[in-house]
Design an enzyme around this catalytic site. Structure first.
Site, PDB file in Angstrom:
ATOM      1  N   TYR A  57       0.804  -1.298  -0.003  1.00 15.30           N
ATOM      2  CA  TYR A  57       0.028   0.016  -0.052  1.00 15.30           C
ATOM      3  C   TYR A  57       0.793   1.439   0.006  1.00 15.30           C
ATOM      4  O   TYR A  57       1.716   1.398   0.976  1.00 15.30           O
ATOM      5  CB  TYR A  57      -0.829   0.023   1.118  1.00 15.30           C
ATOM      6  CG  TYR A  57      -1.981  -0.986   1.119  1.00 15.30           C
ATOM      7  CD1 TYR A  57      -2.288  -1.589  -0.186  1.00 15.30           C
ATOM      8  CD2 TYR A  57      -3.091  -1.179   2.099  1.00 15.30           C
ATOM      9  CE1 TYR A  57      -3.360  -2.570   0.088  1.00 15.30           C
ATOM     10  CE2 TYR A  57      -3.796  -2.356   2.214  1.00 15.30           C
ATOM     11  CZ  TYR A  57      -4.064  -2.813   1.125  1.00 15.30           C
ATOM     12  OH  TYR A  57      -5.402  -3.941   1.277  1.00 15.30           O
ATOM     13  N   LEU A 214     -18.444  -0.922   0.058  1.00 12.03           N
ATOM     14  CA  LEU A 214     -19.178   0.086  -0.646  1.00 12.03           C
ATOM     15  C   LEU A 214     -18.996   0.228  -2.017  1.00 12.03           C
ATOM     16  O   LEU A 214     -19.501   1.352  -2.768  1.00 12.03           O
ATOM     17  CB  LEU A 214     -19.009   1.597  -0.061  1.00 12.03           C
ATOM     18  CG  LEU A 214     -19.278   1.752   1.508  1.00 12.03           C
ATOM     19  CD1 LEU A 214     -18.757   3.159   2.183  1.00 12.03           C
ATOM     20  CD2 LEU A 214     -20.565   1.483   1.725  1.00 12.03           C
ATOM     21  N   GLY A 217     -16.992   3.353  -3.372  1.00 12.85           N
ATOM     22  CA  GLY A 217     -17.897   4.615  -3.138  1.00 12.85           C
ATOM     23  C   GLY A 217     -19.158   4.546  -4.055  1.00 12.85           C
ATOM     24  O   GLY A 217     -20.179   5.423  -3.861  1.00 12.85           O
TER      25      GLY A 217
END
Length: 341
Positions: A57, A214, A217
């Protein structure tokens, strides 16, 4: 914040996991050092103790930021349950700077420990299956790290169900540590893990940690409101079916008077009793909105609406079992038809 046990272990983790893929600005976006610290502070104040990162990351910047946070005298390292990962290519130094093999495993863990400024990793994931390394080699290497005290628990991500099952079965046979958790993409827009991955996790008592709950988004409805974000126009998260599901989420959210993200996250949590969604945040308002989802418990009628609008084909043998009368926790119909004729 409530807590649950990770898999079949005695490790207590918060019901939301903070994803830190957005910590750092190495890729041209994300939260800077101060912003990342504020997000971790707020998460801890809300009772959150479960943090997810990876060696890859932000080219290691995410781990480094967390390490600097832990180095603060006011931070209680033992309060946090820290998860990181190995597998993906993190440098160009050698041919074994990627993959699931033992050499890369040991090298990656040593690098993560240095960046994180800690003596141990609470939960180590195999990040993605390389389809090269024998699972026996993986399980032995992971168990060795636990015996060395460098890792407390192990988990696996983005790997076929049969590989995970073989790994846990082999570990059980050898008396080695088994995977406590499974991380997969899972949301109202991505329900394919229901075909085999989630049933497999349930069988082994593993916790499920959905990433992108999600859908990047999309389920917040922001793309339907004209916010382009970082999503590509041709993304499956913006096709006709995804838009229909998102509109259903937004409608139910309006009835509860909450943000659409609360509905989407509540749906994920209520699908599996050992489910811990990973919620990423690069801004304080994003984290605050995600935390608000913990106040919502969807009633059966709304769960049914969401299940129906997002329903997928289970394929074989799932649909065959349904046709034969096999239902969850009820094998009577199947017995009557197959055994009794």
């Amino acid at each position: 914040m409530k807590y649950q046990l990770l898999g079949k272990s005695g490790l207590k983790v918060s019901q939301l996991c903070l994803g830190t893929m957005g910590f750092g600005t190495a890729a041209g976006w994300g939260a800077d050092l101060a912003g990342s610290f504020s997000i971790m502070d707020k998460f801890a104040e809300a009772g959150g103790n479960f943090i997810d990162t990876a060696n890859i990351y932000k080219l290691g910047e995410s781990e480094s930021i967390i390490g600097k946070y832990f180095s603060n005298d006011e931070t209680d390292r033992d309060y946090f349950v820290l998860a990181t990962k190995y597998s993906l290519k993190d440098n160009e130094t050698n041919p074994n700077a990627s993959g699931n093999n033992r050499k890369n495993l040991m090298r990656s863990v040593e690098g993560s420990l240095k960046r994180l400024g800690t003596d141990f990793i609470d939960l180590l994931y195999l990040h993605i299956w390389d389809d090269l390394t024998p699972i026996e080699e993986v399980m032995r290497g992971l168990d060795d790290l636990i015996r060395q005290g460098k890792v407390n628990y192990i988990a696996i991500s983005d790997t076929p169900a049969w590989v995970v099952a073989k790994g846990n079965t082999y570990a059980e046979l050898m008396g080695w540590s088994q995977f406590a958790a499974l991380q997969v993409e899972y949301s109202l827009l991505q329900r394919s893990p229901e075909r085999d991955l989630i049933p497999m996790a349930s069988h082994y008592g593993m916790s499920l940690l959905p990433w992108a709950p999600l859908a990047g988004g999309a389920l917040t409805g922001k793309y339907l409101k004209g916010d382009p974000g970082r999503i590509k126009p041709e993304s499956k998260r913006l096709n006709e079916n995804s838009v229909r599901i998102t509109k259903e989420v937004m409608d139910i959210a309006s009835k509860y008077g909450v943000a659409p993200s609360s509905v989407a996250l509540a749906w994920v949590r209520q699908q599996y009793n050992k489910c811990i969604p990973i919620v990423g945040a690069t801004k304080m308002d994003q984290l605050a909105e995600n935390l608000q989802s913990l106040d919502l418990e969807l009633e059966p009628a709304f769960l049914q609406r969401l299940n129906e609008v997002s329903q997928i084909e289970l394929g074989f043998p799932g649909e065959f079992f349904q046709e034969a009368g096999v239902q969850k926790n009820n094998f009577g119909g199947f017995y009557d038809r197959i055994i009794k004729g």
